[in-house]
Design an enzyme around this catalytic site. Structure first.
Site, mmCIF file in Angstrom:
data_model
loop_
_atom_site.group_PDB
_atom_site.id
_atom_site.type_symbol
_atom_site.label_atom_id
_atom_site.label_comp_id
_atom_site.label_asym_id
_atom_site.label_seq_id
_atom_site.Cartn_x
_atom_site.Cartn_y
_atom_site.Cartn_z
ATOM 1 N N HIS A 37 0.840 -1.204 0.000
ATOM 2 C CA HIS A 37 0.000 0.000 0.000
ATOM 3 C C HIS A 37 0.882 1.263 0.000
ATOM 4 C CE1 HIS A 37 -4.326 -0.468 0.071
ATOM 5 N NE2 HIS A 37 -4.463 0.751 0.577
ATOM 6 N N ASP B 9 -3.376 7.201 -1.651
ATOM 7 C CA ASP B 9 -4.661 6.831 -2.242
ATOM 8 C C ASP B 9 -4.371 6.279 -3.636
ATOM 9 O OD1 ASP B 9 -7.341 6.464 -2.639
ATOM 10 O OD2 ASP B 9 -7.912 8.570 -2.418
ATOM 11 N N ASN C 103 -4.198 3.071 -4.477
ATOM 12 C CA ASN C 103 -3.472 1.795 -4.495
ATOM 13 C C ASN C 103 -4.233 0.695 -5.239
ATOM 14 O OD1 ASN C 103 -1.012 2.242 -2.618
ATOM 15 N ND2 ASN C 103 -2.720 3.082 -1.443
ATOM 16 N N GLY C 104 -5.559 0.639 -5.061
ATOM 17 C CA GLY C 104 -6.335 -0.411 -5.695
ATOM 18 C C GLY C 104 -6.291 -0.332 -7.204
#
Length: 380
Positions: free
Chosen positions: A207, A211, A213-214
């Protein structure tokens, strides 16, 4: 609670290959069938398949994170970059352009090394304003820091949050990402499907960004899959398959990352099942395209009115709910019951429709096809 990266043997992942071999073989078989199927189609159908697949991938990857993109903007951005002419071009915004850039760079340029600088560029493209979709200011184009506290994955209302995962501290990120990138770019005897699944989980566990990361994780997995396919055009959307199983996606990841054990067999099984769904969906879509093309060629000389063409297209698309009756026909075409009955009788006489097995007041109708419209089986 302990986490996977706290294992003394991190990141030496393990898996039981004998548990995976049948799934790998099944996916490989379907991938081969898909490539063969696409090669038998015309250029424009192949082009449309790639555009549809990439549009799904971009839209669904963002939807997994709760961000709703304008599908027409995504399609327009992809078409322009790929040199595909489409009707109804819509000017995309900067956020759409950013995620489209990442998707194409990961797949078209899959043979190029994945570096920290490349990931920073992806992250900056994902957040062109320096803020996320909730307006929060981000550390863009760099690894996260811990000035706001540890990176945690939480759920629940304020004051009742549940912590699902705590990522490695920020001061470890240079070493963590160096190890990951060295492995990802290295040449080793590892099945590409297993590598894609492992890369997905490993990057999520680190991670490294504040923000996004997905979405970047799924681009990396697509990159690994594209490398395994020899850089072939994207013909299936893994993100679309994941989005349909969004809850189990997070559960599958959490079941592995929320403990120190490094056996990731169950995660790879989950990943391969969804990959099989993605490939199967495209296979069935292409089968249905071929059925539809053959149908209209066979009935090119038939004199059909707009109502008949509308209903037949709905049936050919495979999205018609339940059985076709004269009452449903009337409602769908905004016609009277008598007009619906005449339309249906005309199609029966032309051998375009046929009656179902039930009769009387339960009479229903179906397309007169040698090969019916099908739907791909899925793991849920």
């Amino acid at each position: 609670m302990s986490y996977i990266w706290q294992s003394p043997h991190w990141p030496r992942f393990e898996w039981k290959l004998d548990h995976l071999s049948s799934r790998i073989a099944a996916v490989r078989l379907d991938q081969g069938r898909l490539i063969g199927r696409v090669e038998s189609l015309g250029f424009h159908t192949r082009e449309a398949t790639v555009l549809r697949t990439l549009t799904d991938d971009v839209v669904k990857s963002s939807a997994i994170e709760g961000e709703r993109l304008n599908e027409q903007q995504v399609r327009s951005s992809l078409a322009r970059r790929l040199g595909i002419n489409i009707d109804g071009y819509v000017t995309p915004n900067r956020s759409v352009e950013g995620i489209v850039h990442i998707t194409l760079d990961a797949t078209i340029n899959c043979a190029e090394p994945l570096t920290a600088e490349r990931l920073f560029q992806w992250h900056a493209a994902l957040f062109p304003t320096g803020r996320n979709e909730w307006g929060q200011k981000l550390r863009v184009g760099d690894w996260r820091d811990d000035t706001g506290g540890h990176m945690e994955i939480v759920s629940g209302a304020f004051g009742h949050e549940k912590v699902h995962y705590v990522a490695p501290p920020a001061d470890c990120l240079d070493a963590e990402m160096s190890a990951f990138l060295g492995w990802f770019n290295g040449s080793h005897d590892l099945d590409p499907l297993v590598k894609a699944a492992t890369a997905h989980l490993w990057f999520v566990a680190i991670h490294p960004f504040g923000d996004g990361n997905g979405r970047i994780t799924r681009a990396i997995a697509d990159m690994a899959l594209a490398r395994g396919d020899g850089g072939a055009q994207r013909l299936y959307s893994m993100s679309a398959a994941i989005e349909r199983s969004r809850t189990s996606y997070y559960e599958a990841l959490q079941s592995i990352t929320s403990k120190e054990a490094l056996d990731i067999t169950s995660w790879i099984e989950w990943f391969l099942d969804r990959l099989g769904n993605a490939v199967g969906d495209t296979l069935q879509t292409l089968d249905n395209v071929m059925v539809k093309n053959n149908f209209w060629q066979a009935h090119a000389a038939s004199d059909l009115n707009p109502r008949q063409a509308k209903v037949l297209n709905r049936l050919l698309e495979g999205d018609f709910e339940g059985k076709l009756t004269s009452t449903k026909w009337a409602k769908l075409t905004n016609a009277s019951q008598d007009t619906a009955s005449r339309d249906i009788a005309d199609l029966l006489a032309k051998d375009i429709l046929r009656k179902g097995e039930a009769g009387g007041r339960s009479t229903a109708y179906e397309l007169a096809l040698d090969f019916p419209i099908k739907h791909a089986p899925r793991y849920e």
